[in-house]
Design an enzyme around this catalytic site. Structure first.
Site, PDB file in Angstrom:
ATOM      1  NE  ARG A   1     -20.842  -1.192 -24.426  1.00 52.77           N
ATOM      2  CZ  ARG A   1     -22.098  -0.923 -23.842  1.00 52.77           C
ATOM      3  NH1 ARG A   1     -22.988  -2.381 -23.644  1.00 52.77           N
ATOM      4  NH2 ARG A   1     -22.234  -0.061 -22.856  1.00 52.77           N
TER       5      ARG A   1
ATOM      6  CB  SER B   1     -16.221   3.587 -22.852  1.00 47.55           C
ATOM      7  OG  SER B   1     -16.698   4.613 -22.567  1.00 47.55           O
TER       8      SER B   1
ATOM      9  CD  GLU C   1     -17.299   0.051 -25.357  1.00 48.64           C
ATOM     10  OE1 GLU C   1     -17.692   1.151 -25.847  1.00 48.64           O
ATOM     11  OE2 GLU C   1     -16.843   0.062 -24.414  1.00 48.64           O
TER      12      GLU C   1
END
Length: 332
Positions: free
Chosen positions: A201, A252, A322
Site C-alpha cells: 500500500r 479500509s 490507510e
C-alpha cells in the site's frame, strides 16, 4: 507551490488566467475565475463533501474540475502564478477532508479520462482520472485477464498507482508496466514499476511532489469474455457481501499490520459498532468506519484515534491509517 496528491493527476503547465479577474498586486478577488483558452472555471469556497466517498469535509478555498489536459495545465499554472498550494482529488475514496476545508487550489481530476488497448502487446494505457470499477468491467468485456480483482476498489487509476491499491491478494504492482508523472519543473517522466519501489500500500510517490498523469498495465488478452466477466462479478459480489458499501466510507481505514488483519484486531478488541457522533465502526467489517448519516469529519477522525488507542492498549500493535487525511484536525 506545494502539491498534495490525494488521488490524482496532471500534465505540464501552459496557458494563463483571465487577467481582469486578478488584482494588480497579484491577489485573487473574484469568486469565479475563467481560464483563457479553456472551458474551465475556478470557483471559490466549494464544499468538498460531494467529492469524497465519506460525504464529509469543509470547503476548498479554490476548486477546479478540468475536463481535458489543456484545462488541467492552465489550472496548475494558475496555482503556480499565485503561489497556491495544490491538492489533487480523484474519486476521493481513500480520503478524509477536515471540516475546516483545504486552503489553496483543489484540482478534481475525475473527468480526465482516456484509455488505449494495445492488442499486439496486451498493454492498457489509461488516464489517471479513470474510475477503477468501470475500467475493470471494460477490460473483462474484451476478454482480457489480470484486472478482475480490482472491480471493487472505488477509486481512480492515479490514486491506485500512488498507493499500490490491492485486493484479493493482488495489487497494482503486479500488473503495472510504467507510470507517467509530472515533475516539479513541469516536465514529464516515465517511471517503471521498479523505480516506484512498491511495497504494501505504498510507493515512492506518496508524499512526493510528482503527480501521476497516466499508467500502463500488462494484461492477458484472448480469454473468453464470459469467463472473465464471471470472475469479475465474483470479486464484486464478494466485496458487497463482506464490506459495508451501503453506507458512506473510505474503504479500509487501517493498513493490515502483517501477519495480523486490522479488522480482526479491531473486532477482537470489542469495537464493532462503537460510535462517536454519527461515525461508527462498521458491524459488517471492523476495518471500515461508516458515516451513519450526518457525521462530521471530526467524528470520523476521533473514532480513528479511539480505535488506534484501544488496539494499542490491548495488543501493543500500532494501527497505521490507510486513509489519507487532508486539512486541519484536532483530537478530542
Amino acid at each position: 507551490m506545494t502539491i498534495s496528491q490525494a488521488v490524482a493527476n496532471v500534465c505540464k503547465v501552459s496557458g494563463m488566467t483571465n487577467s481582469r479577474l486578478i488584482t494588480s498586486n497579484n491577489s485573487i478577488e473574484s469568486k469565479e475565475i475563467y481560464l483563457l483558452g479553456t472551458d474551465c472555471v475556478i470557483k471559490s469556497q466549494v464544499s468538498l463533501a460531494a467529492y469524497t466517498s465519506y460525504r464529509v469535509g469543509g470547503p476548498a478555498e479554490w476548486c477546479v474540475a478540468p475536463r481535458n489536459l489543456e484545462a488541467l495545465q492552465a489550472s496548475i499554472q494558475f496555482a503556480k502564478t499565485h503561489e497556491l498550494p495544490v491538492t489533487i482529488l480523484g474519486a476521493g475514496s481513500n480520503l478524509l477532508v477536515s471540516d475546516c476545508g483545504i486552503p489553496g487550489l483543489v484540482v478534481v481530476t475525475r473527468h480526465l479520462r482516456h484509455s488505449h488497448f494495445d492488442l499486439e502487446t496486451g498493454q492498457l494505457t489509461v488516464a489517471a482520472g479513470d474510475p477503477i470499477p468501470s475500467l475493470a468491467w471494460q477490460i473483462a468485456e474484451r476478454g482480457w485477464q489480470g484486472f478482475e480483482w480490482a472491480v471493487g476498489i472505488p477509486g481512480t487509476i492515479g490514486g491506485a498507482v500512488v498507493m499500490n491499491a490491492g485486493a484479493h491478494n493482488s495489487s497494482i504492482a503486479d500488473i503495472l508496466v510504467s507510470a507517467q508523472v509530472l515533475l516539479p519543473d513541469g516536465s514529464l517522466e516515465t517511471l517503471t514499476r521498479e523505480q516506484l519501489s512498491y511495497s504494501y500500500r505504498t510507493s515512492i510517490l506518496q508524499g512526493s511532489d510528482r503527480i501521476v498523469t497516466q499508467a500502463t498495465f500488462q494484461l492477458q488478452p484472448g480469454a473468453n469474455p464470459t469467463e472473465v466477466l464471471a470472475a469479475t462479478k465474483q470479486h464484486k459480489e464478494h466485496r458487497l457481501n463482506t464490506q459495508p458499501y451501503h453506507l458512506p466510507s473510505c474503504g479500509s481505514v487501517f493498513r493490515n499490520p502483517k501477519p495480523h488483519a486490522a479488522g480482526w484486531l479491531i473486532e477482537q478488541t470489542g469495537l464493532k459498532g462503537y460510535q462517536i457522533g454519527k461515525a461508527q465502526v462498521a458491524l459488517r467489517h471492523a476495518n471500515f468506519i461508516v458515516n451513519c448519516g450526518g457525521a462530521s469529519a471530526s467524528d470520523i477522525f476521533n473514532l480513528i484515534h479511539h480505535v488506534q488507542h484501544q488496539v494499542q492498549q490491548r495488543w501493543s500493535i500500532p494501527l497505521e491509517p490507510e486513509v489519507k487525511m487532508l486539512g486541519e484536525f484536532q483530537a478530542a
